[in-house]
Write an enzyme that holds these catalytic residues in place. Structure first.
Site, mmCIF file in Angstrom:
data_model
loop_
_atom_site.group_PDB
_atom_site.id
_atom_site.type_symbol
_atom_site.label_atom_id
_atom_site.label_comp_id
_atom_site.label_asym_id
_atom_site.label_seq_id
_atom_site.Cartn_x
_atom_site.Cartn_y
_atom_site.Cartn_z
ATOM 1 N N ASP A 144 0.886 -1.169 0.000
ATOM 2 C CA ASP A 144 0.000 0.000 0.000
ATOM 3 C C ASP A 144 0.917 1.210 0.000
ATOM 4 O OD1 ASP A 144 -1.521 2.185 0.812
ATOM 5 O OD2 ASP A 144 -1.981 1.374 2.801
ATOM 6 N N GLU A 176 -3.523 4.351 -2.531
ATOM 7 C CA GLU A 176 -3.941 3.944 -1.177
ATOM 8 C C GLU A 176 -5.444 4.140 -0.956
ATOM 9 O OE1 GLU A 176 -2.483 6.105 2.473
ATOM 10 O OE2 GLU A 176 -2.439 4.054 3.251
ATOM 11 N N GLU A 177 -5.942 5.290 -1.387
ATOM 12 C CA GLU A 177 -7.368 5.557 -1.167
ATOM 13 C C GLU A 177 -8.223 4.521 -1.907
ATOM 14 O OE1 GLU A 177 -5.211 7.999 -1.993
ATOM 15 O OE2 GLU A 177 -5.353 9.563 -0.464
HETATM 16 N N1 AR6 Z 1 -0.990 -1.144 -8.924
HETATM 17 C C1 AR6 Z 1 0.253 -0.784 -9.347
HETATM 18 N N2 AR6 Z 1 0.649 0.486 -9.506
HETATM 19 C C2 AR6 Z 1 -0.209 1.463 -9.227
HETATM 20 C C3 AR6 Z 1 -1.525 1.180 -8.789
HETATM 21 C C4 AR6 Z 1 -1.904 -0.183 -8.638
HETATM 22 N N3 AR6 Z 1 -3.118 -0.523 -8.222
HETATM 23 N N4 AR6 Z 1 -2.155 2.343 -8.599
HETATM 24 C C5 AR6 Z 1 -1.271 3.308 -8.909
HETATM 25 N N5 AR6 Z 1 -0.098 2.797 -9.293
HETATM 26 P P1 AR6 Z 1 0.500 7.042 -5.579
HETATM 27 P P2 AR6 Z 1 2.641 7.817 -3.666
HETATM 28 C C6 AR6 Z 1 1.121 3.540 -9.706
HETATM 29 O O1 AR6 Z 1 0.560 8.424 -6.123
HETATM 30 O O2 AR6 Z 1 3.400 8.677 -4.580
HETATM 31 C C7 AR6 Z 1 -2.054 8.863 -1.183
HETATM 32 O O3 AR6 Z 1 -2.808 10.007 -0.901
HETATM 33 C C8 AR6 Z 1 0.795 4.798 -10.500
HETATM 34 O O4 AR6 Z 1 1.764 4.915 -11.537
HETATM 35 O O5 AR6 Z 1 -0.780 6.567 -5.021
HETATM 36 O O6 AR6 Z 1 3.386 6.923 -2.732
HETATM 37 C C9 AR6 Z 1 -1.482 8.256 0.078
HETATM 38 O O7 AR6 Z 1 -2.398 8.321 1.125
HETATM 39 C C10 AR6 Z 1 0.966 5.903 -9.476
HETATM 40 O O8 AR6 Z 1 1.309 7.141 -10.065
HETATM 41 O O9 AR6 Z 1 1.620 6.823 -4.421
HETATM 42 C C11 AR6 Z 1 -0.278 9.089 0.310
HETATM 43 O O10 AR6 Z 1 -0.598 10.282 0.987
HETATM 44 C C12 AR6 Z 1 2.095 5.369 -8.629
HETATM 45 O O11 AR6 Z 1 1.798 3.972 -8.536
HETATM 46 C C13 AR6 Z 1 0.208 9.400 -1.086
HETATM 47 O O12 AR6 Z 1 -0.935 9.268 -1.934
HETATM 48 C C14 AR6 Z 1 2.182 5.989 -7.269
HETATM 49 O O13 AR6 Z 1 0.919 5.969 -6.644
HETATM 50 C C15 AR6 Z 1 1.251 8.421 -1.558
HETATM 51 O O14 AR6 Z 1 1.684 8.773 -2.835
#
Ligand code: AR6
Length: 516
Positions: free
Chosen positions: A293, A311-312
């Site tokens: 996650d 995550e959401e």
């Molecule tokens: N499977 C694989 N890859 C994925 C998937 C999935 N289901 N969904 C998205 N991606 P991000 P962060 C890829 O932005 O930067 C939330 O608010 C996709 O390319 O969710 O760690 C949390 O609560 C996406 O751009 O993660 C935190 O506050 C990339 O994964 C914050 O966001 C990153 O996904 C974390 O942000």
């Protein structure tokens, strides 16, 4: 190029280990100093899920319950004094539960009766426009509200033992039934949790995520509509006698001790097994592996607000995860949360603004000896980089290595491999190449394989495949790679040229070869 573009040391997805294959005996379900079980373990052995007896604890180490004798509010006006809150809540919920159909205005009126302080602050626009917008034939909500109220009302029967907070610095776990979770979430829906509505700097729960659903009901948007569809679908399933879930879920906070923190420079492990693909998702193709996650340090991030990324979405399709917000303090740098057994209730399409609730999901996963579905989710929060260059300092790189390792490090030799992807590289602005290398190193140390889903990023897939091949064929250890990252970090900080870690690694080996 001296390496073939598609040369690969990668494995097939089928070659990675999943939960059913690496099953080691769990032993009897029992509680201990660090494992609280909220159901009666003796009756559990006889196949019954009954609340464990216990007493209320109105104390800073436990969740303050709406049904607690100590939960009171101040009355103002001529009859000043305190009044127990639960009888007021109970009366409101009971009224609603007796009706066949309840409007959003009635839901609002009930909630405001025991949250009078927020009369001018809380809005129910999103919930109203959601219910108004849904076509009549699909509008099961007015009939569902009474059922959620009936479930919330049963809190004192469902949860008798005090729920400990999973506080920072302490490794500890909580196991509870899916029915208990549904009852706690029904209370979150009706915003009954006391002391949880303020976040100012000296608020009691300032280090915890929010739990009452008021923020989900206010400020209408298309995003909210889709979120509410997922949440309402969950309540529909859990309030139906036929479909309500029958298992347990464990939430475990793990802290990496100083003595367990690797000395990265000296690590002798070589690269782990890797499968990298640009198609598929962590939760579908990576099912039954340890699914990462991409968390916020406050678990669930903006799930109850407007956030709608990885995550959401995970929390919306597996809403039982939301209950972690009730008891999990903000994660520290050396901590993670592992959740075993949550059920997937919904399917979705899209991402962010294009996210849509698609349809119900029938969860066919098997259960383990503790009646938990074989789904394991690992919440690790990456750093949020406002300025991209900040991430290349070795302090930040090491923080991310330790965070990933804290989550990846299993408890025994028999653990599933890890399903991950661009952790920290969306909302948190990380560099996908660097984060991929960091996760490879952490997985190598934890002796587990990785399935890496690039989520459509073909260039990253190719780059990671080539880099892994190079690191494997050159028999590079984690320690050597750490040294390389130090060189890279120095390089990035001394120049303004574009940053490309995969090129840097490749060029380093190319120049070493020509020196030989
Ligand atoms: N499977 C694989 N890859 C994925 C998937 C999935 N289901 N969904 C998205 N991606 P991000 P962060 C890829 O932005 O930067 C939330 O608010 C996709 O390319 O969710 O760690 C949390 O609560 C996406 O751009 O993660 C935190 O506050 C990339 O994964 C914050 O966001 C990153 O996904 C974390 O942000």
């Amino acid at each position: 190029a001296w390496i073939d573009d598609e040369a690969s040391s990668c494995c097939r997805l089928e070659d990675l280990w999943r939960l059913p294959q690496c099953h080691s005996k769990l032993g009897e379900l029992k509680f201990s100093r660090t494992h609280t079980v909220l159901i009666d373990v003796d009756l559990f052995k006889r196949g019954q899920l009954v609340a464990q007896a216990g007493r209320d604890m109105w104390h800073s180490n436990f969740v303050k319950m709406p049904s607690s004798q100590s939960s009171v509010f101040m009355k103002t006006g001529w009859n000043k004094g305190t009044e127990h809150r639960w009888p007021v809540i109970f009366k409101q919920l009971k009224n609603l539960s007796k009706k066949k159909s309840v409007s959003v205005d009635e839901v609002k009126e009930a909630i405001m009766k025991y949250n009078p302080k927020y009369k001018d602050q809380w809005s129910f626009d999103a919930l109203s426009s959601f219910v108004d917008r849904v076509p009549k034939s699909e509008n099961y909500f007015p009939a569902l509200f009474p059922k959620i109220a009936a479930l919330a009302m049963q809190l004192p029967e469902h949860v008798k033992k005090a729920i400990p907070l999973l506080q920072k610095g302490k490794s500890a776990a909580i196991t509870l039934s899916q029915v208990q979770i549904s009852c706690l979430l029904a209370n979150a829906f009706f915003c009954t949790f006391p002391h949880r509505n303020t976040s100012h700097s000296n608020a009691e729960y300032r280090n915890y995520p929010s739990i009452n659903f008021n923020s989900l009901f206010g400020i209408s948007s298309d995003r909210k509509t889709e979120k509410l569809r997922a949440i309402m679908h969950y309540f529909k399933v859990v309030t139906d006698e036929e479909t309500k879930p029958k298992g347990l879920v464990t939430f475990e906070r793990r802290c990496l001790k100083d003595t367990e923190t690797p000395n990265w420079r000296g690590c002798k492990e070589t690269m782990p097994k890797l499968h990298v693909t640009s198609v598929g998702t962590i939760e579908t193709e990576g099912t039954e592996m340890l699914q990462v996650d991409f968390a916020s340090s406050r678990l669930g991030g903006g799930v109850l607000g407007s956030g709608l990324v990885q995550e959401e979405i995970l929390f919306l399709i597996n809403p039982e995860l939301i209950v972690s917000r009730l008891f999990t303090e903000k994660l520290e740098d050396n901590e993670c949360l592992i959740i075993t057994g949550t059920q997937q209730f919904s399917c979705y399409s899209g991402f962010g603004d294009t996210f849509e609730w698609a349809c119900p999901h029938e969860d066919l996963l098997k259960r383990d000896e503790w009646a938990r579905l074989q789904r394991q989710i690992l919440a690790i929060d990456a750093l949020h980089f406002k300025h991209r260059r900040d991430q290349y300092s070795m302090i930040k790189v090491t923080r991310e290595l330790n965070k990933a390792y804290c989550g990846f490090k299993g408890k025994g030799p028999n653990e599933p491999d890890i399903a991950t992807g661009k952790w920290g590289c969306g909302a948190f602005n990380g560099d996908p190449q660097l984060k991929a290398v960091i996760q490879l190193m952490a997985a190598a140390m934890a002796k587990r394989g990785l399935a890496f889903f690039t989520f459509g990023d073909e260039a990253l897939r190719r780059g990671l495949q080539q880099t892994h091949h190079l690191l494997v064929t050159q028999e590079i250890t984690v320690g050597k790679l750490y040294g390389l990252l130090e060189d890279f970090s120095a390089d990035v900080q001394s120049s303004n040229s574009p940053v490309n870690l995969f090129d840097f690694i490749r060029n380093t080996f190319r120049s070493r070869r020509s020196l030989l």
